[in-house]
Motif scaffolding. Structure first.
Motif: not given
Length: 290
Positions: A15-44
């Motif tokens: 949350a709050g990082g560039i990766g999350a921002g990219l995931a949001e926009v890719f999703r809006e553009k119709g992509y299926h997003v695999f949002a990965t991170l080391r600690n799942p609790s930090k996913l927005p």
């Protein structure tokens, strides 16, 4: 004939990082997003339990974790991946003479070798999709910011390597894009380890300045992650390859670096970082050591 759904995997989606921002926009553009991170609790929350997003726990420094991610993605996509975004990374601020070499090696593992490991692992899926690899680099690859030599070096290595990988992958139908990122407003500096300059350091006299380099002030006036992500995703969709400069004053910095004599560029950089006055203090303190 309907087009195939497009898939993107992004590392470092806290949350709050560039990766999350990219995931949001890719999703809006119709992509299926695999949002990965080391600690799942930090996913927005905006990426949790929503359509077109599959959260994945992934440690890019673990070959076993990467292999597990490849297996999951392959099963869900039928063995293809359109976009791989190697976004995970870290900074390290410390005078070169005081650098902890173990930390330096770990930083290179994360900033350079982890993207290479991800590319090797996901190559068959990217080749199947004739996809694109997007590597997160930094203007630090070109700008010699004092007290960041290890970070600068890791990003310079990634930048050069990505250009080289692009040439090698071109016959396989895979493109590469390097993000030369300047300032972006993120939470990256919230939990960064503050530099602890040892008392024995030649630079101890300016320790406060070195610590301030890690307080996030370089993000002042920078665009937010959404503004940044819209530009990056737009470039991916246009088929852009090579390098793009993105972030605070990116175009100005790019052209200044290309067009200004190095001596003039150094003066401009010093006007921003105010480092020459600090280094003068170091020189003055050396007189008392003699």
């Amino acid at each position: 004939m309907t087009s195939l759904r497009k898939y993107v995997l992004i590392t470092g989606c806290s949350a709050g990082g560039i990766g999350a921002g990219l995931a949001e926009v890719f999703r809006e553009k119709g992509y299926h997003v695999f949002a990965t991170l080391r600690n799942p609790s930090k996913l927005p929350q905006t990426l949790s339990k929503v359509s077109n997003v599959t959260p994945l726990t992934l440690d890019v420094l673990s070959s076993e974790s990467i292999a597990a991610a490849v297996k999951t993605v392959s099963q869900e996509t039928g063995g293809r991946l359109d976009v791989l975004v190697n976004n995970s990374g870290q900074t390290y601020i410390m005078p070169a003479l005081d650098v902890d070499l173990n930390k330096a090696r770990n930083l290179f593992d994360l900033n350079f070798f982890a993207p290479l490991a991800m590319i090797q692992a996901f190559a068959p899926l990217l080749i199947e999709a004739r996809g694109i690899i997007v590597n997160q680099s930094s203007a630090a690859a070109y700008v010699p910011m004092s007290f960041s030599s290890v970070y600068n070096g890791s990003k310079a290595a990634l930048t050069m390597a990505t250009d080289t990988w692009g040439r090698e992958l071109q016959p396989l139908g895979v493109r590469t894009l390097t993000l030369i990122t300047t300032g972006v407003k993120t939470h990256a500096f919230d939990n960064i380890e503050r530099p602890k300059v040892p008392e024995s350091s030649y630079y101890y006299v300016i320790r406060d300045y070195i610590v301030r380099m890690s307080d996030g002030r370089l993000q002042e006036g920078a665009p937010d992650t959404r503004t940044y992500a819209l530009k990056v995703v737009g470039a991916v969709q246009k088929g852009t390859t090579g390098e793009i400069w993105v972030g605070k004053d990116a175009s100005i910095n790019h052209w200044a670096l290309r067009l200004l004599p190095s001596s003039v560029f150094d003066l401009v950089l010093d006007g921003f970082l105010k480092v020459s006055g600090e280094l003068a203090k170091v020189a003055e303190s050396m007189k008392s050591r003699r």
